[in-house]
Design a protein around this motif. Structure first.
Motif, mmCIF file in Angstrom:
data_model
loop_
_atom_site.group_PDB
_atom_site.id
_atom_site.type_symbol
_atom_site.label_atom_id
_atom_site.label_comp_id
_atom_site.label_asym_id
_atom_site.label_seq_id
_atom_site.Cartn_x
_atom_site.Cartn_y
_atom_site.Cartn_z
ATOM 1 N N VAL A 253 0.844 -1.206 0.000
ATOM 2 C CA VAL A 253 0.000 0.000 0.000
ATOM 3 C C VAL A 253 0.879 1.255 0.000
ATOM 4 N N LYS A 254 1.942 1.239 0.811
ATOM 5 C CA LYS A 254 2.842 2.388 0.863
ATOM 6 C C LYS A 254 3.520 2.618 -0.484
ATOM 7 N N GLU A 257 1.098 4.231 -2.767
ATOM 8 C CA GLU A 257 0.891 5.648 -2.451
ATOM 9 C C GLU A 257 2.086 6.500 -2.842
ATOM 10 N N SER A 258 3.251 5.870 -3.052
ATOM 11 C CA SER A 258 4.444 6.636 -3.427
ATOM 12 C C SER A 258 4.499 6.951 -4.922
ATOM 13 N N ASN A 260 4.116 8.820 -8.170
ATOM 14 C CA ASN A 260 4.008 10.249 -8.462
ATOM 15 C C ASN A 260 3.947 10.421 -9.975
#
Length: 591
Positions: A253-254, A257-258, A260
């Protein structure tokens, strides 16, 4: 509740039940073992899946993982690898804490069960022996009683018979007494045996069997407790890895979310930016004016209308536009411009008019040049910079190795018993030569890098035209075919006034092209490296070979050379050392 009192007569059933309990335990062990195999196979498949989608080293895929989305996917693969590791932990813990432990316990349980039932059978055999002894004593007592009774009857018969002698009567009387005594002895033995059997039987049913059955009951209850504890351990093994699995999922999940999107867009710009400026406006060429027949092969005349005259004096035939044909007769009748223009558009152009396109195609089909001259300036700069960095790393690695060998040699000099210093000279010389080769290679690439970095700020008209060519605008190459005859500094070799007049005036077209004359040599060159010309338009050279230069590098990294009248082609500029004849026409002048 005790099996010894409640089930005193169920020895066989208890034996079957305890065997069934061991079978159930072995079945559970088999279940756990298959679960561990499933976990191992699942972990193996997850690892193979993760490995399958990992980027291959030194490949194009590895370069793609600089984007945040690809980095997140790589993190997902790594987390899945850790996730697979937790399933391996489950398998290992179940094997060590359940399977191995229960298998050892089953062996102990079988041994204990065997011992208990052996004692039970021994007690059964003892009581059966006592029973047989009792039966034997009873039968003997019965037989002796019957024999004594018969002997008594015989005596009484003999005593009543008057014809029998006294001696025979006395003998019968003694025989009857003996039989009576034997009967009394058998009676006493039977009574003693009966008492002993009753005592043994009481002990068997009230002491031995209850004790044995109690042990069997305790054994069975321990088995039941053990299988329950194993089931708890089974659940705990899974529960222990849940937090780590949760961390793996949190890592995925992290990583997601990273991502970009703006950063990825910027990386696309850095990856594919050519460094060229957009091409400028194309000048309008007016084809509505009638095309005049030239007075000679080298000039265009429009004296009657007072227009400027275009001269080609002093130029070789190779400098003419490839689509402008030689006048066969100055008196031929003019054809309408539209007819000539249609003929110009539908006719097959000569291949040398598309030299730059042909070079690009050859580069695509063949190997990448050493100096990356086939790439746009910005991408070429990045490749050269990367190559320089890699070479510097190799130099540092070799330098560290040389320093280590030098230190080892010093140690050998101080302590000759540890080794011969002369044995390291060959290796030290080899490493030093490698460093020198790498430094020369680095200097070569640094020179190319400096050349590229020096050219990047300047945005010449030639760069803009090349940018248009990289964009695949082939129609500009056709309409601006004369640009292929440019010199490397971006100007035509003809006078600028003639170039401008060509945009206004043009000659009429004839029916056929003339054969081109061979281009004159403008210098010589020496092959620095061996080059295998495997693509169309290239030529093979051998290191140290001297050849004639007939066309300089136009900025695309290729030089046209000639070995003989019929053998010519292109070689990478970095593979040859060019010596231009300053007096030759078309040669670049170096200050």
């Amino acid at each position: 509740m005790s099996w010894g009192t409640e089930l005193w007569d169920q020895f066989d059933n208890l034996e079957k039940h305890t065997q069934w309990g061991i079978d159930i335990l072995e079945k559970y062990i088999k279940f756990v073992k298959e679960r561990t195999e499933i976990e191992l196979n699942y972990a193996k498949q997850l690892r193979n899946l993760s490995k399958k989608y990992q980027p291959k080293k030194n490949s194009k895929e590895e370069e793609e993982y600089k984007y945040t989305a690809c980095k997140a996917f790589l993190s997902t693969l790594n987390e899945m690898n850790d996730y697979a590791g937790q399933h391996e932990v489950i398998s290992e813990n179940m094997t060590s804490q359940i399977t191995v432990d229960l298998m050892r316990y089953v062996q102990e349980l079988k041994q204990e069960r065997k011992s208990n039932f052996h004692d039970g059978r021994k007690a059964q055999q003892h009581i059966e022996t006592c029973w047989k002894q009792l039966e034997s004593s009873k039968r003997r007592f019965e037989r002796d009683c019957k024999e004594a009774d018969r002997a008594q009857q015989y005596f009484e018969k003999m005593d009543a018979d008057i014809n029998v002698t006294k001696a025979d009567v006395e003998k019968a009387r003694q025989q009857a007494q003996i039989r009576h005594q034997m009967a009394e002895d058998s009676k006493a033995d039977y009574s003693s045996t009966l008492q002993r059997f009753n005592q043994e039987q009481w002990e068997y049913y009230h002491t031995h069997i209850p004790n044995i059955f109690q042990k069997i009951q305790e054994m069975e209850e321990r088995r039941i407790v053990r299988i329950g504890e194993s089931m708890k351990t089974y659940a705990e093994v899974d529960r222990q890895v849940i937090p780590i699995i949760g961390k793996c999922l949190d890592g995925i999940v992290k990583a997601a979310e990273s991502i970009n999107q703006k950063n990825d867009s910027q990386l696309v710009v850095e990856a594919y930016k050519s460094g060229f400026e957009p091409p400028g406006d194309i000048e309008f060429e007016d084809y509505t004016q009638p095309m005049k027949r030239t007075v000679s092969d080298n000039s265009l005349s429009s004296a009657k209308e007072g227009k400027p005259e275009l001269k080609f004096g002093g130029k070789s035939r190779g400098k003419l536009w490839p689509f402008i044909k030689k006048n066969k007769s100055p008196k031929q009748q003019k054809e309408p411009l539209s007819h000539r223009f249609n003929e110009f558009m539908t006719s097959k152009p000569k291949i040398h008019c598309f030299r730059s396109l042909k070079r690009g195609l050859s580069l695509k089909l063949g190997a990448t040049p050493e100096d990356f001259s086939n790439l746009p300036p910005e991408q070429r700069r990045k490749k050269l910079q990367q190559k320089v960095d890699d070479l510097n790393k190799e130099i540092q690695k070799e330098t560290d190795q040389r320093d280590a060998i030098t230190k080892m040699k010093d140690v050998y000099l101080k302590n000759p018993q540890m080794g011969d210093p002369a044995s390291l000279d060959h290796k030290l010389t080899e490493v030093t030569q490698n460093i020198e080769k790498l430094r020369l290679e680095t200097q070569k690439f640094e020179a190319w890098l400096a050349e590229v970095e020096g050219r990047l700020p300047a945005r010449s008209e030639q760069a803009r035209r090349q940018s248009g060519m990289y964009d695949g605008q082939t129609h500009q190459a056709v309409t601006n075919c004369a640009q292929d005859r440019e010199s490397p500094d971006g100007s035509y070799t003809e006078e600028q006034s003639q170039e401008r007049e060509l945009k206004v005036l043009a000659t009429d077209f004839d029916d056929e092209f003339d054969d081109e004359e061979p281009l004159p040599a403008i210098g010589t060159c020496k092959a620095l490296y061996t080059f295998e010309g495997q693509n169309e338009g290239t030529i093979s050279v051998i290191e140290g070979e001297m050849l004639s230069v007939i066309e300089e590098d136009k900025g695309d990294g290729w030089t046209r050379i000639r070995r003989s009248e019929d053998e010519e082609g292109y070689v990478p500029t970095s593979y040859v050392e060019v010596y231009l004849d300053k007096n030759a026409k078309g040669a670049k002048t170096y200050i």
